[in-house]
Motif scaffolding. Structure first.
Motif, PDB file in Angstrom:
ATOM      1  N   ILE A 259      18.233  12.811   9.331  1.00 53.49           N
ATOM      2  CA  ILE A 259      16.780  12.901   9.185  1.00 53.49           C
ATOM      3  C   ILE A 259      16.493  14.070   8.259  1.00 53.49           C
ATOM      4  O   ILE A 259      16.872  15.203   8.546  1.00 53.49           O
ATOM      5  CB  ILE A 259      16.084  13.071  10.537  1.00 53.49           C
ATOM      6  CG1 ILE A 259      16.429  11.897  11.462  1.00 53.49           C
ATOM      7  CG2 ILE A 259      14.577  13.189  10.369  1.00 53.49           C
ATOM      8  CD1 ILE A 259      15.842  12.023  12.842  1.00 53.49           C
ATOM      9  N   MET A 260      15.845  13.796   7.140  1.00 56.03           N
ATOM     10  CA  MET A 260      15.666  14.774   6.073  1.00 56.03           C
ATOM     11  C   MET A 260      14.189  15.111   5.903  1.00 56.03           C
ATOM     12  O   MET A 260      13.295  14.449   6.461  1.00 56.03           O
ATOM     13  CB  MET A 260      16.227  14.230   4.760  1.00 56.03           C
ATOM     14  CG  MET A 260      17.623  13.653   4.852  1.00 56.03           C
ATOM     15  SD  MET A 260      18.881  14.918   5.071  1.00 56.03           S
ATOM     16  CE  MET A 260      18.734  15.793   3.513  1.00 56.03           C
ATOM     17  N   ALA A 261      13.942  16.142   5.110  1.00 55.30           N
ATOM     18  CA  ALA A 261      12.575  16.548   4.771  1.00 55.30           C
ATOM     19  C   ALA A 261      12.562  17.033   3.332  1.00 55.30           C
ATOM     20  O   ALA A 261      13.481  17.742   2.892  1.00 55.30           O
ATOM     21  CB  ALA A 261      12.068  17.637   5.708  1.00 55.30           C
ATOM     22  N   ASP A 262      11.531  16.632   2.602  1.00 54.90           N
ATOM     23  CA  ASP A 262      11.293  17.103   1.236  1.00 54.90           C
ATOM     24  C   ASP A 262      10.272  18.231   1.321  1.00 54.90           C
ATOM     25  O   ASP A 262       9.079  17.999   1.563  1.00 54.90           O
ATOM     26  CB  ASP A 262      10.784  15.959   0.364  1.00 54.90           C
ATOM     27  CG  ASP A 262      10.692  16.346  -1.099  1.00 54.90           C
ATOM     28  OD1 ASP A 262      10.773  17.546  -1.414  1.00 54.90           O
ATOM     29  OD2 ASP A 262      10.554  15.441  -1.943  1.00 54.90           O
ATOM     30  N   LEU A 263      10.719  19.479   1.134  1.00 51.18           N
ATOM     31  CA  LEU A 263       9.865  20.645   1.304  1.00 51.18           C
ATOM     32  C   LEU A 263       9.373  21.188  -0.029  1.00 51.18           C
ATOM     33  O   LEU A 263       9.050  22.377  -0.143  1.00 51.18           O
ATOM     34  CB  LEU A 263      10.620  21.749   2.067  1.00 51.18           C
ATOM     35  CG  LEU A 263      11.185  21.328   3.427  1.00 51.18           C
ATOM     36  CD1 LEU A 263      11.829  22.516   4.115  1.00 51.18           C
ATOM     37  CD2 LEU A 263      10.092  20.724   4.304  1.00 51.18           C
ATOM     38  N   GLY A 264       9.289  20.336  -1.019  1.00 46.12           N
ATOM     39  CA  GLY A 264       8.793  20.763  -2.314  1.00 46.12           C
ATOM     40  C   GLY A 264       7.279  20.872  -2.335  1.00 46.12           C
ATOM     41  O   GLY A 264       6.590  20.526  -1.367  1.00 46.12           O
ATOM     42  N   PRO A 265       6.721  21.368  -3.442  1.00 50.31           N
ATOM     43  CA  PRO A 265       5.263  21.437  -3.567  1.00 50.31           C
ATOM     44  C   PRO A 265       4.627  20.054  -3.456  1.00 50.31           C
ATOM     45  O   PRO A 265       5.270  19.027  -3.689  1.00 50.31           O
ATOM     46  CB  PRO A 265       5.050  22.047  -4.958  1.00 50.31           C
ATOM     47  CG  PRO A 265       6.337  22.750  -5.263  1.00 50.31           C
ATOM     48  CD  PRO A 265       7.410  21.965  -4.594  1.00 50.31           C
TER      49      PRO A 265
ATOM     50  N   GLY B 185       0.784  -1.226   0.000  1.00 51.60           N
ATOM     51  CA  GLY B 185       0.000   0.000   0.000  1.00 51.60           C
ATOM     52  C   GLY B 185       0.812   1.269   0.000  1.00 51.60           C
ATOM     53  O   GLY B 185       0.247   2.356   0.170  1.00 51.60           O
ATOM     54  N   GLY B 186       2.133   1.199  -0.140  1.00 52.38           N
ATOM     55  CA  GLY B 186       2.966   2.395  -0.185  1.00 52.38           C
ATOM     56  C   GLY B 186       3.661   2.671   1.134  1.00 52.38           C
ATOM     57  O   GLY B 186       3.345   2.070   2.166  1.00 52.38           O
ATOM     58  N   LYS B 187       4.598   3.581   1.084  1.00 52.86           N
ATOM     59  CA  LYS B 187       5.373   3.913   2.280  1.00 52.86           C
ATOM     60  C   LYS B 187       4.543   4.769   3.240  1.00 52.86           C
ATOM     61  O   LYS B 187       3.639   5.496   2.830  1.00 52.86           O
ATOM     62  CB  LYS B 187       6.657   4.643   1.886  1.00 52.86           C
ATOM     63  CG  LYS B 187       6.471   5.908   1.070  1.00 52.86           C
ATOM     64  CD  LYS B 187       7.818   6.409   0.562  1.00 52.86           C
ATOM     65  CE  LYS B 187       7.650   7.694  -0.250  1.00 52.86           C
ATOM     66  NZ  LYS B 187       7.349   8.842   0.572  1.00 52.86           N
ATOM     67  N   LYS B 188       4.869   4.671   4.532  1.00 51.36           N
ATOM     68  CA  LYS B 188       4.099   5.369   5.560  1.00 51.36           C
ATOM     69  C   LYS B 188       4.477   6.834   5.667  1.00 51.36           C
ATOM     70  O   LYS B 188       3.711   7.630   6.196  1.00 51.36           O
ATOM     71  CB  LYS B 188       4.303   4.693   6.921  1.00 51.36           C
ATOM     72  CG  LYS B 188       5.749   4.718   7.407  1.00 51.36           C
ATOM     73  CD  LYS B 188       5.882   4.064   8.770  1.00 51.36           C
ATOM     74  CE  LYS B 188       7.327   4.118   9.259  1.00 51.36           C
ATOM     75  NZ  LYS B 188       7.472   3.491  10.596  1.00 51.36           N
ATOM     76  N   ASN B 189       5.648   7.196   5.206  1.00 48.85           N
ATOM     77  CA  ASN B 189       6.087   8.590   5.285  1.00 48.85           C
ATOM     78  C   ASN B 189       5.823   9.298   3.969  1.00 48.85           C
ATOM     79  O   ASN B 189       5.706   8.668   2.904  1.00 48.85           O
ATOM     80  CB  ASN B 189       7.580   8.655   5.618  1.00 48.85           C
ATOM     81  CG  ASN B 189       8.440   7.945   4.581  1.00 48.85           C
ATOM     82  OD1 ASN B 189       8.244   6.759   4.305  1.00 48.85           O
ATOM     83  ND2 ASN B 189       9.399   8.652   4.016  1.00 48.85           N
ATOM     84  N   ARG B 190       5.751  10.635   4.047  1.00 49.10           N
ATOM     85  CA  ARG B 190       5.515  11.425   2.837  1.00 49.10           C
ATOM     86  C   ARG B 190       6.650  12.420   2.605  1.00 49.10           C
ATOM     87  O   ARG B 190       7.326  12.360   1.590  1.00 49.10           O
ATOM     88  CB  ARG B 190       4.178  12.166   2.938  1.00 49.10           C
ATOM     89  CG  ARG B 190       3.864  13.022   1.708  1.00 49.10           C
ATOM     90  CD  ARG B 190       2.447  13.532   1.740  1.00 49.10           C
ATOM     91  NE  ARG B 190       2.190  14.446   0.625  1.00 49.10           N
ATOM     92  CZ  ARG B 190       1.909  14.070  -0.601  1.00 49.10           C
ATOM     93  NH1 ARG B 190       1.870  12.767  -0.905  1.00 49.10           N
ATOM     94  NH2 ARG B 190       1.682  14.965  -1.560  1.00 49.10           N
ATOM     95  N   ARG B 191       6.866  13.306   3.538  1.00 45.59           N
ATOM     96  CA  ARG B 191       7.921  14.297   3.379  1.00 45.59           C
ATOM     97  C   ARG B 191       9.172  13.956   4.188  1.00 45.59           C
ATOM     98  O   ARG B 191      10.279  14.266   3.774  1.00 45.59           O
ATOM     99  CB  ARG B 191       7.424  15.691   3.807  1.00 45.59           C
ATOM    100  CG  ARG B 191       6.351  16.273   2.886  1.00 45.59           C
ATOM    101  CD  ARG B 191       6.008  17.693   3.313  1.00 45.59           C
ATOM    102  NE  ARG B 191       4.995  18.285   2.427  1.00 45.59           N
ATOM    103  CZ  ARG B 191       5.284  18.946   1.308  1.00 45.59           C
ATOM    104  NH1 ARG B 191       6.540  19.076   0.931  1.00 45.59           N
ATOM    105  NH2 ARG B 191       4.320  19.465   0.570  1.00 45.59           N
ATOM    106  N   ILE B 192       9.017  13.361   5.337  1.00 43.11           N
ATOM    107  CA  ILE B 192      10.152  13.033   6.200  1.00 43.11           C
ATOM    108  C   ILE B 192      10.750  11.705   5.751  1.00 43.11           C
ATOM    109  O   ILE B 192      10.033  10.722   5.570  1.00 43.11           O
ATOM    110  CB  ILE B 192       9.718  12.966   7.671  1.00 43.11           C
ATOM    111  CG1 ILE B 192       9.107  14.300   8.111  1.00 43.11           C
ATOM    112  CG2 ILE B 192      10.882  12.596   8.569  1.00 43.11           C
ATOM    113  CD1 ILE B 192       8.554  14.287   9.523  1.00 43.11           C
TER     114      ILE B 192
END
Length: 457
Positions: free
Chosen positions: A206-212, A118-125
């Motif tokens: 620990i990273m974050a994707d801050l894109g649109p 069903g996909g990964k549990k995280n989205r931006r982190i």
């Protein structure tokens, strides 16, 4: 309205833990600051009758029950070296042609398994572990300052390739090391990489994707939220530090559409249960007990103790040099005379010695012979009265300087005697030879403890 309280201290913190680092758990919460959720930072104001609460203008749930602001907020608990894939890695490793190493193929299998579930549990982190390429590149590309036009100094260039990472074990062929212990002709790279003593470190970002929302997966939108480093001694370095009672950290994105994000980092590692603490205490007690037995086995049961009421004297000395004598090929004969009253010496200990024959060398107007001859002896004094007024008669050291002629005949060049010092502390005396003979020694005296001092003359 009052401004929001942010934490501007982004420096690192160092912790020490005896627990396994695998028990470490961090809760990371990321949220984009908008005009609607910014109201949560303001103090509650008394609204008048003619004022409208701005919460009225917040986005309403859609027909599916989904709020648009939920895409801008994420909270997740991360374990030590737990791999959370970014959207960029998901898109990359789904293409088998992009896999180059065994780790890439392993990541591909894990991503395909996540897609089936069903996909990964995280989205931006997401995270970069110690084995990822980002960790390797970050060690080589890190800056020393925040200046945009930073020019690396000579030291930075020389230390650029010194990696504080896990050291690879040397390969063995049978019981012999395959690699050479001594490198007689080291290369410049070898010297640069082995210049300092490295403490093995494991790193995690620990990273974050801050894109649109609809354009996740671009490297230019990746930002570091937190960096953790753990060495083999249980030292944990966290940068920035855990949020705790401080305000959240902030990130301002660059570009045409500048956005403001806030995030918090909290330590949510589970506390040890009383049963686990008791079991750990028993393990440590057993470990320390075994180590104590091991040290006792090294010392053995034959460790000799000083007899009560006895003074035990240890002398470690060195015949250093002799100078100002007429002839060459000098040697020194010395012996220690113990007083006849209450003094004794072990039978296996010699109280005399003879140095080697030494040729002289010119030092200014004098000729000097350097012996560097060590000697040692010990003695006992048995007396029941330990007061200061009842100090015993002290041993005397007699020295004789001789020379050897062409016919191997011995000539006496000088002689003298010196009483061993009775009190601790350095002192300088000249042996009454009419010439100079240098002797340096270290003496320990006492029964319960040994107090060192140096005597040279």
């Amino acid at each position: 309205m009052a401004e929001a309280v942010w934490s501007t201290d982004t420096g690192g913190a160092v912790y020490r833990s005896r627990d396994p680092v695998r028990n470490l758990r961090l809760r990371v919460r990321l949220q984009r600051i908008t005009s609607s959720n910014f109201l949560h930072y303001q103090p509650a104001a008394q609204l008048g009758k003619d004022l409208i609460d701005l919460a009225t203008f917040r986005p309403q749930p859609t027909a599916s029950g989904h709020r648009p602001e939920e895409d801008e907020e994420e909270e997740i608990v991360i374990g030590w070296q737990e791999k959370l894939f970014s959207q960029f890695e998901v898109d990359l490793y789904q293409n088998e042609a992009a896999c180059q190493s065994p780790l890439d193929y392993q990541y591909r299998q894990e991503i395909l398994k996540l897609e089936n579930l069903g996909g990964k549990k995280n989205r931006r982190i997401f995270t970069y572990t110690d084995s990822d390429r980002y960790t390797n590149l970050e060690e080589h590309c890190q800056r020393m300052t925040t200046a945009a036009s930073e020019v690396p100094s000579f030291l930075v260039e020389r230390m650029a390739n010194v990696r504080r990472r896990r050291q690879d074990r040397r390969e063995m062929v049978g019981s012999i090391l395959k690699s050479r212990i001594v490198t007689w002709e080291p290369s410049e790279e070898f010297v640069r990489n082995n210049h300092v003593i490295n403490t093995p470190l494991q790193t995690m970002h620990i990273m974050a994707d801050l894109g649109p929302c609809k354009n996740l997966g671009y490297k230019k939108y990746e930002h570091v939220l937190c960096t953790l480093k753990v060495d083999s001694n249980g030292v944990i370095t966290v940068k920035p530090d855990f949020t705790g009672l401080k305000g959240p950290y902030r990130i301002e994105t660059e570009g045409e559409k500048q956005e403001l994000w806030k995030y918090t980092i909290d330590n949510v590692s589970p506390l040890a249960q009383p049963e686990e603490e008791e079991r750990e205490r028993r393990v440590f007690n057993d470990l320390y007990g075994r180590h104590k037995e091991y040290l006792s086995s090294l010392v053995g049961t034959d460790f000799e103790l000083t007899v009560p009421g006895a003074l035990r004297l240890f002398v470690n000395g060195e015949v250093v040099s002799a100078q100002g004598y007429e002839y060459d090929n000098l040697y020194v004969h010395f012996f220690v005379e113990l007083p006849a009253t209450n003094w004794s010496s072990p039978a296996f200990r010699q109280l005399s010695g003879v140095t080697q024959t030494c040729a002289t060398k010119s030092l200014g107007m004098d000729k000097v012979a350097y012996f560097s001859y060590p000697f040692t002896f010990e003695a006992f004094f048995l007396h029941e009265d330990e007061s200061t007024d009842a100090l015993p008669e002290w041993p005397v050291l007699y020295c004789e300087v001789l020379s050897l002629d062409f016919w191997q005949r011995c000539r006496v060049e000088g002689y003298g005697a010196v009483v061993l010092p009775a009190t601790p502390g350095p002192s300088w005396n000249r042996v009454p030879f009419g010439k100079e003979c240098g002797v340096c020694w270290t003496v320990w005296k006492g029964s319960a403890s040994r107090v060192p001092f140096t005597m040279c003359w």
